[in-house]
Design a protein around this motif. Structure first.
Motif, PDB file in Angstrom:
ATOM      1  N   THR A 176      23.581  67.666  34.628  1.00 56.51           N
ATOM      2  CA  THR A 176      24.211  66.797  35.731  1.00 56.51           C
ATOM      3  C   THR A 176      24.445  67.965  36.864  1.00 56.51           C
ATOM      4  OG1 THR A 176      24.714  65.068  34.598  1.00 56.51           O
ATOM      5  CG2 THR A 176      25.535  65.082  36.669  1.00 56.51           C
ATOM      6  N   LYS A 177      23.837  68.117  37.934  1.00 54.15           N
ATOM      7  CA  LYS A 177      24.128  69.065  38.881  1.00 54.15           C
ATOM      8  C   LYS A 177      25.200  68.552  40.099  1.00 54.15           C
ATOM      9  CE  LYS A 177      20.116  71.808  37.974  1.00 54.15           C
ATOM     10  NZ  LYS A 177      18.813  72.377  38.575  1.00 54.15           N
ATOM     11  N   ILE A 178      26.588  68.469  39.864  1.00 58.13           N
ATOM     12  CA  ILE A 178      27.563  68.005  40.640  1.00 58.13           C
ATOM     13  C   ILE A 178      27.665  68.630  42.207  1.00 58.13           C
ATOM     14  CG2 ILE A 178      29.902  67.327  41.015  1.00 58.13           C
ATOM     15  CD1 ILE A 178      28.562  66.032  38.835  1.00 58.13           C
ATOM     16  N   LEU A 179      27.420  69.965  42.077  1.00 59.61           N
ATOM     17  CA  LEU A 179      27.301  70.695  43.282  1.00 59.61           C
ATOM     18  C   LEU A 179      26.056  70.316  44.229  1.00 59.61           C
ATOM     19  CD1 LEU A 179      28.628  74.002  42.419  1.00 59.61           C
ATOM     20  CD2 LEU A 179      29.873  72.385  43.662  1.00 59.61           C
ATOM     21  N   LEU A 180      25.152  70.352  43.624  1.00 58.54           N
ATOM     22  CA  LEU A 180      23.870  69.614  44.305  1.00 58.54           C
ATOM     23  C   LEU A 180      23.821  68.435  44.546  1.00 58.54           C
ATOM     24  CD1 LEU A 180      21.138  70.983  45.162  1.00 58.54           C
ATOM     25  CD2 LEU A 180      20.076  70.453  43.241  1.00 58.54           C
ATOM     26  N   LEU A 230      26.049  68.266  47.611  1.00 61.36           N
ATOM     27  CA  LEU A 230      25.384  68.828  48.764  1.00 61.36           C
ATOM     28  C   LEU A 230      24.337  67.860  49.334  1.00 61.36           C
ATOM     29  CD1 LEU A 230      24.513  71.390  50.732  1.00 61.36           C
ATOM     30  CD2 LEU A 230      22.788  71.998  48.810  1.00 61.36           C
ATOM     31  N   GLY A 231      23.727  66.973  48.526  1.00 55.18           N
ATOM     32  CA  GLY A 231      22.857  66.247  49.209  1.00 55.18           C
ATOM     33  C   GLY A 231      23.343  64.968  49.772  1.00 55.18           C
ATOM     34  N   VAL A 232      24.611  64.379  49.205  1.00 57.31           N
ATOM     35  CA  VAL A 232      25.158  63.543  49.919  1.00 57.31           C
ATOM     36  C   VAL A 232      25.824  64.186  51.320  1.00 57.31           C
ATOM     37  CG1 VAL A 232      27.297  62.119  50.062  1.00 57.31           C
ATOM     38  CG2 VAL A 232      26.139  62.435  47.969  1.00 57.31           C
ATOM     39  N   VAL A 233      26.236  65.284  51.508  1.00 53.19           N
ATOM     40  CA  VAL A 233      26.838  65.850  52.588  1.00 53.19           C
ATOM     41  C   VAL A 233      25.730  65.953  53.569  1.00 53.19           C
ATOM     42  CG1 VAL A 233      27.779  68.070  53.730  1.00 53.19           C
ATOM     43  CG2 VAL A 233      28.847  66.892  51.461  1.00 53.19           C
ATOM     44  N   CYS A 234      24.712  66.623  53.146  1.00 55.27           N
ATOM     45  CA  CYS A 234      23.421  66.720  54.021  1.00 55.27           C
ATOM     46  C   CYS A 234      23.146  65.417  54.593  1.00 55.27           C
ATOM     47  CB  CYS A 234      22.313  67.597  53.495  1.00 55.27           C
ATOM     48  SG  CYS A 234      22.895  69.292  53.169  1.00 55.27           S
ATOM     49  N   ILE A 235      22.623  64.629  53.850  1.00 51.54           N
ATOM     50  CA  ILE A 235      22.482  63.149  54.329  1.00 51.54           C
ATOM     51  C   ILE A 235      23.416  62.703  55.288  1.00 51.54           C
ATOM     52  CG2 ILE A 235      21.846  60.882  53.613  1.00 51.54           C
ATOM     53  CD1 ILE A 235      19.494  62.477  53.031  1.00 51.54           C
ATOM     54  N   GLY A 236      24.667  62.748  54.850  1.00 54.48           N
ATOM     55  CA  GLY A 236      25.551  62.166  55.636  1.00 54.48           C
ATOM     56  C   GLY A 236      25.733  63.010  56.983  1.00 54.48           C
ATOM     57  N   TYR A 260      15.853  65.999  49.127  1.00 52.45           N
ATOM     58  CA  TYR A 260      15.493  66.764  47.823  1.00 52.45           C
ATOM     59  C   TYR A 260      16.615  66.913  47.117  1.00 52.45           C
ATOM     60  CZ  TYR A 260      10.846  68.131  49.692  1.00 52.45           C
ATOM     61  OH  TYR A 260       9.501  68.176  50.000  1.00 52.45           O
ATOM     62  N   ALA A 261      17.649  67.187  47.418  1.00 56.83           N
ATOM     63  CA  ALA A 261      18.949  67.420  46.690  1.00 56.83           C
ATOM     64  C   ALA A 261      19.201  66.185  46.084  1.00 56.83           C
ATOM     65  CB  ALA A 261      20.198  67.757  47.477  1.00 56.83           C
ATOM     66  N   LEU A 262      19.081  65.060  46.702  1.00 56.42           N
ATOM     67  CA  LEU A 262      19.695  63.668  45.921  1.00 56.42           C
ATOM     68  C   LEU A 262      18.582  63.280  45.060  1.00 56.42           C
ATOM     69  CD1 LEU A 262      21.281  61.510  48.758  1.00 56.42           C
ATOM     70  CD2 LEU A 262      22.393  62.630  46.960  1.00 56.42           C
ATOM     71  N   PHE A 263      17.248  63.464  45.525  1.00 55.72           N
ATOM     72  CA  PHE A 263      16.225  63.114  44.647  1.00 55.72           C
ATOM     73  C   PHE A 263      16.165  63.986  42.941  1.00 55.72           C
ATOM     74  CE2 PHE A 263      14.664  60.587  47.659  1.00 55.72           C
ATOM     75  CZ  PHE A 263      13.694  59.449  47.165  1.00 55.72           C
ATOM     76  N   THR A 264      16.505  65.099  43.286  1.00 61.44           N
ATOM     77  CA  THR A 264      16.511  66.123  42.285  1.00 61.44           C
ATOM     78  C   THR A 264      17.865  66.282  41.469  1.00 61.44           C
ATOM     79  OG1 THR A 264      15.222  67.825  43.398  1.00 61.44           O
ATOM     80  CG2 THR A 264      16.384  68.745  41.558  1.00 61.44           C
ATOM     81  N   ALA A 265      18.943  66.056  41.976  1.00 62.13           N
ATOM     82  CA  ALA A 265      20.386  66.106  41.140  1.00 62.13           C
ATOM     83  C   ALA A 265      20.903  64.557  41.350  1.00 62.13           C
ATOM     84  CB  ALA A 265      21.437  67.203  41.817  1.00 62.13           C
ATOM     85  N   GLY A 266      20.946  63.960  42.392  1.00 64.26           N
ATOM     86  CA  GLY A 266      21.654  62.864  42.532  1.00 64.26           C
ATOM     87  C   GLY A 266      20.937  61.651  41.599  1.00 64.26           C
ATOM     88  N   SER A 267      19.754  61.726  41.491  1.00 60.10           N
ATOM     89  CA  SER A 267      18.996  60.789  40.737  1.00 60.10           C
ATOM     90  C   SER A 267      19.207  60.888  39.160  1.00 60.10           C
ATOM     91  CB  SER A 267      17.308  60.845  41.087  1.00 60.10           C
ATOM     92  OG  SER A 267      17.066  62.300  40.710  1.00 60.10           O
ATOM     93  N   ILE A 268      19.340  62.346  38.775  1.00 65.21           N
ATOM     94  CA  ILE A 268      19.718  62.254  37.394  1.00 65.21           C
ATOM     95  C   ILE A 268      21.013  61.788  37.138  1.00 65.21           C
ATOM     96  CG2 ILE A 268      20.100  64.398  35.833  1.00 65.21           C
ATOM     97  CD1 ILE A 268      17.955  65.713  37.229  1.00 65.21           C
ATOM     98  N   ALA A 269      22.111  62.557  37.971  1.00 63.82           N
ATOM     99  CA  ALA A 269      23.564  61.824  38.077  1.00 63.82           C
ATOM    100  C   ALA A 269      23.371  60.185  37.750  1.00 63.82           C
ATOM    101  CB  ALA A 269      24.483  62.150  39.128  1.00 63.82           C
TER     102      ALA A 269
END
Length: 680
Positions: free
Chosen positions: A198-202, A205-211, A242-251
Motif C-alpha cells: 500500500t503506497k500511501i504517498l502515491l 499524490l493521486g488525490v492531490v493531483c486530481i483535486g 495513474y497514481a490513483l489507479f496504481t496505488a489508490g485502487s490497491i489501498a
C-alpha cells in the motif's frame, strides 16, 4: 534456409491469430487513417476556397496527431504480443535454435506484417479517400468537384512512417530476445505479480493531483489563465489518474479485504484477492482506458458543440447581414451619422437588395478596471493582472434604447444608467475623476454580451444622457490615453447593422458593394464622409462560410481522432481481456478443484471484470463533469456561449460512447470466458 524461417514465421502468425489478427487490423486501419488525412491535407483545391487556410492548418494538426498515436498504438500492441510469445520463443531456443535464427523468424513476421498492413491500408485508403473528402466537403459546406486522385506524397510518407515504426518494433523484439535467457523466455508469459504494498504517498499524490486539476477546471475564470492552466489541469488529472489507479485502487481493495462482512463472500473473495495480486499491472491498462475514454469524450463533444452551435456563434459575432463600423476621432453629430447611414443604404439598394432592418449606434469602448464605486481606465501595467480586466462601453440613452428595444429612465446631465454583467451596488459612480449619479441599474447575463464570460473583469455599459455628455467623456478619455501612448488612443465607433433579403451569394455581393463604397469615403467632397479615421465592413454570410470551414474542419478532425482513440481503447480492452484470461485460467481451475462450483466461479469472474472494465468509464465521466466549466469557457472564446447546447452534446456523447463501450465489453468478455475454461 531463409524459406524455412519464412514458413515458420507464417505458421507462427497463423497459430497465434488471436494476437496477430487484431494487430494486422490495427496496422491496416492506422495506415488508412494516416494516408487519408495526409491525402486530404495535401489537396490543393482546399487552399483555393474561402477559409481554406484554417482548414488546412486543422488537417495538418490532425496528420501530426495521428502519426504520433499510431506509433504508440503499434508499439503497445507489439509489446503485448511479444510478452505472450516469450514462452514459445523460449521453446525454440531450448530445442536448439540460436537467437540469430529466432531473430530471422521475427524479421519475417515483422516484414510480412509491414507488407500486409501498409499494402492493404494504402489500397483501402486510396479507394475510400474520395468518400472521406466528400464527407469533409459536405461538413464544411464546400461544393467543388472532387476528382479521384492518388497522393504520391501521401503514399511515400505513409511507407516511410510505418517502415520506421515496424523497424523500431523489430529492433525492440531483437533486444527482448537477446537480453533474455531461455529460462526467462519460458517463464516470461507467466510471470505473476507479488502482492503490492500500500503506497500511501502515491495515493495522496493521486488525490492531490486530481483535486488540483478539478479545482483549476472549476474555479479558473480569467480567460488568459484558462488558456495556460487548461494544459496544467490536464497533466495533473493524467498523473492523478495513474497514481490513483496504481496505488489508490490497491489501498481501496485492501480496505475491502479488511471488511470481513464484504470480503468473505465467494464472489467478492475471489474478485478482490485476484485484483489485489495483479493490480499493479491492471492499473496501467485501466488508467490508459480511462484517459483515452476521456479524450474521446472531450474531442467529440466539443467539436460537435462547435458545429451544432454555428448559428449561436454567428449571432454572437454579427448583429446583421452587413455590419459596418466607421471610426471617428470625435463624437459624430446627427448630420454625420445620417449621411453615412444613407450612403450605406443606397449602396445596398443599388446592389439589388431590399433592406429588412437597419440599426445604428455610436459608442466608445475602453478597457476598464472596476473597484467598488470607481472605474479606472485600463493602463499597460494593468495587463499584469488580467483577472481584473473588464470592458466599458459608453453610449447615449437614445442609442441604447434603440439598439436593445427597451425604455430607460430619463437622465439628467450628471446622471447615468449602468447595465453590467455583475451586480453594481453603489448609487453613484466615479469615472475620470467625475462623480455621476446612478439613476438606473440593470444586471444582465454574460451571454447577452458579444464578449460573453471570456472577459474576467465583466462587461459594463455606461449610458449617458446625450451626445454632449458623451463628447465630454470622450475628450477626457482622449486626453488620458493620448498622454500615455499613441497606441492606446481611443476612437468613437459608429456601428451600422443591416439585414437584407437575397440568396447567400447575393448577400455576399451586397457586402462587397458596401465595402467598395465605404472604402472611397475619404475621397468624397462631402465633409461628413471624409472625416472618418478608419472603417471595417463584415458580412455575416462570409463569416458563416469561415466559421463553417473552421468548425466543420474541427468536427471532421474530432470524429477522425475520436474514432482513432476509440480504436486504441477497444484494442487495449481486447488485449487486456486476453491477458486476464490466460492469467486467470489456472487460478480458477484450482478454485474449481478445491470445491467451487462453475456457477460460483462464473459469478466471481463476472464481478471482477465488471468492476475492472466499468471503473475507467465511470472515472472518465467524473473527469468530464469536472472539466465542463473550463471547456465551456474555452468554447466561449470561439463565440459559443450556449452552455445548454454543450451540456446536451456532452451528455449525448457520453451515452453513445457508453453503449459502444458496453458492446465492446460484452464481445471481449466472451473471449475471456473462452480462455478461462470450457465450462463457459
Amino acid at each position: 534456409m531463409n524459406s524455412l524461417y519464412r514458413k515458420l514465421a507464417f505458421t507462427n502468425m497463423k497459430n497465434n491469430k488471436q494476437f496477430y489478427l487484431p494487430y494486422l487490423l490495427t496496422g491496416i486501419l492506422s495506415v488508412v487513417m494516416f494516408y487519408s488525412m495526409r491525402a486530404i491535407q495535401g489537396n490543393s483545391g482546399i487552399l483555393k476556397m474561402r477559409g481554406g487556410e484554417s482548414l488546412k492548418i486543422i488537417l495538418t494538426l490532425g496528420t501530426v496527431v495521428i502519426g504520433i498515436f499510431v506509433c504508440i498504438l503499434l508499439f503497445y500492441t507489439n509489446s503485448f504480443i511479444m510478452k505472450r510469445r516469450k514462452k514459445e520463443l523460449g521453446v525454440y531456443n531450448i530445442l536448439g535454435m540460436e537467437k540469430k535464427h529466432i531473430a530471422k523468424v521475427l524479421f519475417w513476421e515483422t516484414f510480412s506484417t509491414f507488407i500486409v498492413s501498409v499494402g492493404s491500408g494504402l489500397i483501402i485508403g486510396i479507394v475510400f479517400n474520395k468518400l472521406l473528402t466528400m464527407i469533409l466537403y459536405r461538413i464544411t459546406g464546400l461544393s467543388e468537384n472532387i476528382p479521384f486522385y492518388v497522393s504520391g506524397w501521401g503514399c511515400l510518407q505513409t511507407v516511410e512512417l510505418f517502415g520506421l515504426i515496424y523497424l523500431a518494433t523489430l529492433l525492440y523484439n531483437f533486444m527482448q530476445v537477446k537480453l533474455a535467457n531461455p529460462v526467462e523466455l519460458l517463464r516470461g508469459g507467466n510471470t505473476g505479480e507479488r502482492e503490492p504494498k500500500t503506497k500511501i504517498l502515491l495515493t495522496v499524490l493521486g488525490v492531490v493531483c486530481i483535486g488540483g486539476g478539478y479545482y483549476i477546471a472549476i474555479t479558473t475564470e480569467d480567460i488568459m489563465k484558462v488558456l495556460i492552466l487548461f494544459f496544467v489541469a490536464v497533466v495533473l488529472v493524467i498523473v492523478g489518474t495513474y497514481a490513483l489507479f496504481t496505488a489508490g485502487s490497491i489501498a481501496f481493495l485492501k480496505m475491502l479485504r479488511s471488511n470481513k462482512k464484504y470480503y468473505y463472500k465467494t464472489k467478492h473473495f475471489t474478485a478482490v484477492s485476484g485484483m489485489i495480486y495483479r493490480m499493479k499491472q491492471n492499473a496501467v491498462g485501466l488508467a490508459n482506458i480511462c484517459i483515452l475514454s476521456t479524450m474521446v469524450l472531450v474531442m467529440i463533444s466539443t467539436t460537435v458543440s462547435m458545429y451544432a452551435g454555428l448559428e449561436d456563434e454567428l449571432d454572437a459575432r454579427y448583429d446583421g447581414e452587413v455590419n459596418v463600423t466607421v471610426s471617428y476621432d470625435r463624437v459624430p453629430d446627427e448630420k454625420m451619422r445620417d449621411t453615412v447611414l444613407n450612403e450605406i443604404k443606397n449602396s445596398v439598394k443599388e446592389s439589388g437588395r431590399v433592406i429588412t432592418t437597419a440599426e445604428s449606434v455610436a459608442s466608445i469602448t475602453v478597457g476598464m478596471r472596476q473597484e467598488e464605486d470607481r472605474i479606472h481606465l485600463l493602463e499597460w501595467e494593468d495587463f499584469d493582472s488580467m483577472s481584473k480586466m473588464g470592458l466599458l462601453g459608453i453610449v447615449t440613452k437614445a442609442d441604447y434604447e434603440a439598439a436593445e428595444d427597451i425604455k430607460l429612465k430619463d437622465l439628467e446631465e450628471n446622471q447615468v444608467a449602468i447595465i453590467s454583467s455583475f451586480k453594481y451596488s453603489a448609487d453613484h459612480v466615479i469615472f475620470l475623476d467625475k462623480e455621476y449619479e446612478v439613476a438606473e441599474k440593470q444586471e444582465v447575463s454574460d451571454a447577452d454580451s458579444a464578449y460573453g464570460s471570456i472577459v474576467p473583469g465583466g462587461i459594463m455599459y455606461l449610458v449617458v444622457s446625450d451626445d454632449a455628455a458623451m463628447a465630454d467623456i470622450y475628450g477626457k478619455i482622449k486626453a488620458v490615453t493620448g498622454q500615455t501612448s499613441d497606441d492606446m488612443e481611443t476612437e468613437v465607433c459608429y456601428e451600422i447593422s443591416i439585414d437584407t433579403d437575397g440568396t447567400p451569394e447575393e448577400k455576399k455581393n451586397c457586402a462587397a458593394a458596401v465595402r467598395e463604397r465605404v472604402s472611397v469615403f475619404d475621397e468624397s467632397d462631402v465633409p461628413e464622409l471624409n472625416g472618418i479615421t478608419g472603417y471595417s465592413v463584415q458580412s455575416r454570410q462570409e463569416g458563416y462560410e469561415d466559421f463553417l470551414r473552421f468548425n466543420g474542419g474541427f468536427f471532421f478532425l474530432g470524429l477522425f481522432l475520436g474514432l482513432m482513440f476509440l480504436m486504441v481503447t477497444v484494442l487495449i480492452i481486447y488485449y487486456k481481456q486476453i491477458s486476464e484470461g490466460y492469467e486467470d485460467k489456472e487460478r480458477f481451475a484450482i478454485m474449481e478443484k478445491v470445491g467451487m462450483s462453475s456457477s460460483e466461479v462464473k459469478a466471481a469472474i463476472g464481478s471482477q471484470i465488471r468492476t475492472v472494465f466499468f471503473l475507467p468509464l465511470v472515472t472518465a465521466a467524473v473527469h468530464l463533469s469536472a472539466a465542463f466549466p473550463m471547456l465551456k469557457r474555452l468554447l466561449a472564446m470561439m463565440n459559443l456561449y450556449n452552455g445548454t447546447l454543450f451540456a446536451k452534446c456532452l451528455l449525448g456523447t457520453l451515452l453513445v460512447f457508453g453503449v459502444i463501450y458496453f458492446i465492446v465489453f460484452k464481445v471481449t468478455s466472451k473471449t475471456y470466458y473462452k480462455i478461462v475454461g470450457e465450462q463457459f
